[in-house]
Design a protein around this motif. Structure first.
Motif, PDB file in Angstrom:
ATOM      1  N   PHE A  62     -21.317  21.280  -7.793  1.00  0.00           N
ATOM      2  CA  PHE A  62     -21.533  20.926  -9.192  1.00  0.00           C
ATOM      3  C   PHE A  62     -22.292  22.043  -9.902  1.00  0.00           C
ATOM      4  O   PHE A  62     -22.053  22.318 -11.081  1.00  0.00           O
ATOM      5  CB  PHE A  62     -22.280  19.595  -9.314  1.00  0.00           C
ATOM      6  N   GLY A  63     -23.185  22.720  -9.196  1.00  0.00           N
ATOM      7  CA  GLY A  63     -23.874  23.880  -9.758  1.00  0.00           C
ATOM      8  C   GLY A  63     -22.897  24.970 -10.146  1.00  0.00           C
ATOM      9  O   GLY A  63     -23.029  25.589 -11.205  1.00  0.00           O
ATOM     10  N   PHE A  64     -21.914  25.222  -9.299  1.00  0.00           N
ATOM     11  CA  PHE A  64     -20.879  26.201  -9.642  1.00  0.00           C
ATOM     12  C   PHE A  64     -20.069  25.754 -10.850  1.00  0.00           C
ATOM     13  O   PHE A  64     -19.653  26.570 -11.675  1.00  0.00           O
ATOM     14  CB  PHE A  64     -19.952  26.460  -8.449  1.00  0.00           C
ATOM     15  N   LEU A  65     -19.835  24.466 -10.948  1.00  0.00           N
ATOM     16  CA  LEU A  65     -19.119  23.930 -12.106  1.00  0.00           C
ATOM     17  C   LEU A  65     -19.911  24.184 -13.388  1.00  0.00           C
ATOM     18  O   LEU A  65     -19.348  24.599 -14.403  1.00  0.00           O
ATOM     19  CB  LEU A  65     -18.870  22.427 -11.920  1.00  0.00           C
ATOM     20  N   LEU A  66     -21.220  23.953 -13.336  1.00  0.00           N
ATOM     21  CA  LEU A  66     -22.063  24.221 -14.506  1.00  0.00           C
ATOM     22  C   LEU A  66     -22.059  25.704 -14.860  1.00  0.00           C
ATOM     23  O   LEU A  66     -22.023  26.069 -16.034  1.00  0.00           O
ATOM     24  CB  LEU A  66     -23.488  23.750 -14.255  1.00  0.00           C
ATOM     25  N   ILE A  67     -22.096  26.548 -13.844  1.00  0.00           N
ATOM     26  CA  ILE A  67     -22.046  27.993 -14.090  1.00  0.00           C
ATOM     27  C   ILE A  67     -20.727  28.366 -14.768  1.00  0.00           C
ATOM     28  O   ILE A  67     -20.706  29.183 -15.684  1.00  0.00           O
ATOM     29  CB  ILE A  67     -22.230  28.771 -12.780  1.00  0.00           C
ATOM     30  N   ALA A  68     -19.634  27.759 -14.327  1.00  0.00           N
ATOM     31  CA  ALA A  68     -18.329  28.049 -14.917  1.00  0.00           C
ATOM     32  C   ALA A  68     -18.276  27.656 -16.387  1.00  0.00           C
ATOM     33  O   ALA A  68     -17.573  28.283 -17.177  1.00  0.00           O
ATOM     34  CB  ALA A  68     -17.231  27.317 -14.140  1.00  0.00           C
ATOM     35  N   VAL A  69     -19.029  26.637 -16.778  1.00  0.00           N
ATOM     36  CA  VAL A  69     -19.055  26.208 -18.175  1.00  0.00           C
ATOM     37  C   VAL A  69     -20.021  27.067 -18.985  1.00  0.00           C
ATOM     38  O   VAL A  69     -19.710  27.485 -20.107  1.00  0.00           O
ATOM     39  CB  VAL A  69     -19.451  24.712 -18.274  1.00  0.00           C
ATOM     40  N   LEU A  70     -21.190  27.350 -18.440  1.00  0.00           N
ATOM     41  CA  LEU A  70     -22.227  28.039 -19.205  1.00  0.00           C
ATOM     42  C   LEU A  70     -22.031  29.555 -19.296  1.00  0.00           C
ATOM     43  O   LEU A  70     -22.482  30.171 -20.261  1.00  0.00           O
ATOM     44  CB  LEU A  70     -23.597  27.738 -18.600  1.00  0.00           C
ATOM     45  N   GLU A  71     -21.363  30.155 -18.332  1.00  0.00           N
ATOM     46  CA  GLU A  71     -21.199  31.612 -18.341  1.00  0.00           C
ATOM     47  C   GLU A  71     -20.430  32.102 -19.563  1.00  0.00           C
ATOM     48  O   GLU A  71     -20.883  33.045 -20.225  1.00  0.00           O
ATOM     49  CB  GLU A  71     -20.527  32.064 -17.041  1.00  0.00           C
ATOM     50  N   PRO A  72     -19.297  31.513 -19.929  1.00  0.00           N
ATOM     51  CA  PRO A  72     -18.619  32.010 -21.142  1.00  0.00           C
ATOM     52  C   PRO A  72     -19.429  31.767 -22.414  1.00  0.00           C
ATOM     53  O   PRO A  72     -19.374  32.565 -23.347  1.00  0.00           O
ATOM     54  CB  PRO A  72     -17.308  31.231 -21.193  1.00  0.00           C
ATOM     55  N   ILE A  73     -20.187  30.684 -22.434  1.00  0.00           N
ATOM     56  CA  ILE A  73     -21.020  30.408 -23.606  1.00  0.00           C
ATOM     57  C   ILE A  73     -22.082  31.491 -23.750  1.00  0.00           C
ATOM     58  O   ILE A  73     -22.308  32.032 -24.838  1.00  0.00           O
ATOM     59  CB  ILE A  73     -21.666  29.014 -23.487  1.00  0.00           C
ATOM     60  N   MET A  74     -22.748  31.819 -22.646  1.00  0.00           N
ATOM     61  CA  MET A  74     -23.792  32.837 -22.683  1.00  0.00           C
ATOM     62  C   MET A  74     -23.208  34.217 -22.999  1.00  0.00           C
ATOM     63  O   MET A  74     -23.817  35.004 -23.720  1.00  0.00           O
ATOM     64  CB  MET A  74     -24.545  32.879 -21.358  1.00  0.00           C
ATOM     65  N   SER A  75     -22.042  34.504 -22.479  1.00  0.00           N
ATOM     66  CA  SER A  75     -21.399  35.783 -22.749  1.00  0.00           C
ATOM     67  C   SER A  75     -21.071  35.921 -24.228  1.00  0.00           C
ATOM     68  O   SER A  75     -21.298  36.976 -24.832  1.00  0.00           O
ATOM     69  CB  SER A  75     -20.127  35.909 -21.910  1.00  0.00           C
TER      70      SER A  75
END
Length: 82
Positions: A44-57
């Motif tokens: 689930f942590g990887f799932l959150l990273i997959a969602v938040l990474e494009p937002i932060m980028s």
């Protein structure tokens, strides 16, 4: 077409048949709520990273462009005054 979004939508509809089962009855929470219910917390942590990474980028790029434009405007204004 985004087949991943379609599959998540169908899985969410099957797992949460009533919208009142979602937090704040928000349909846009299906992806994260489904992930939290089904996945191991590590994945689930990887799932959150997959969602938040494009937002932060995107936010990083917007801040870079905004600050570059601001600084360029200041330098251009100073050059015109000389």
């Amino acid at each position: 077409m985004g087949w991943g979004a379609v599959i998540i939508r169908l899985a969410g509809r099957a797992y949460f048949p009533d919208i009142s089962m979602l937090p704040n009855e928000d349909r846009e929470q299906v992806f994260l709520t489904l992930g939290a219910e089904i996945l191991n917390p590590f994945f689930f942590g990887f799932l959150l990273i997959a969602v938040l990474e494009p937002i932060m980028s995107s936010a990083d790029s917007q801040l870079l462009v905004g600050s570059s434009a601001f600084i360029r405007d200041i330098y251009s204004k100073n050059d015109r005054q000389r």
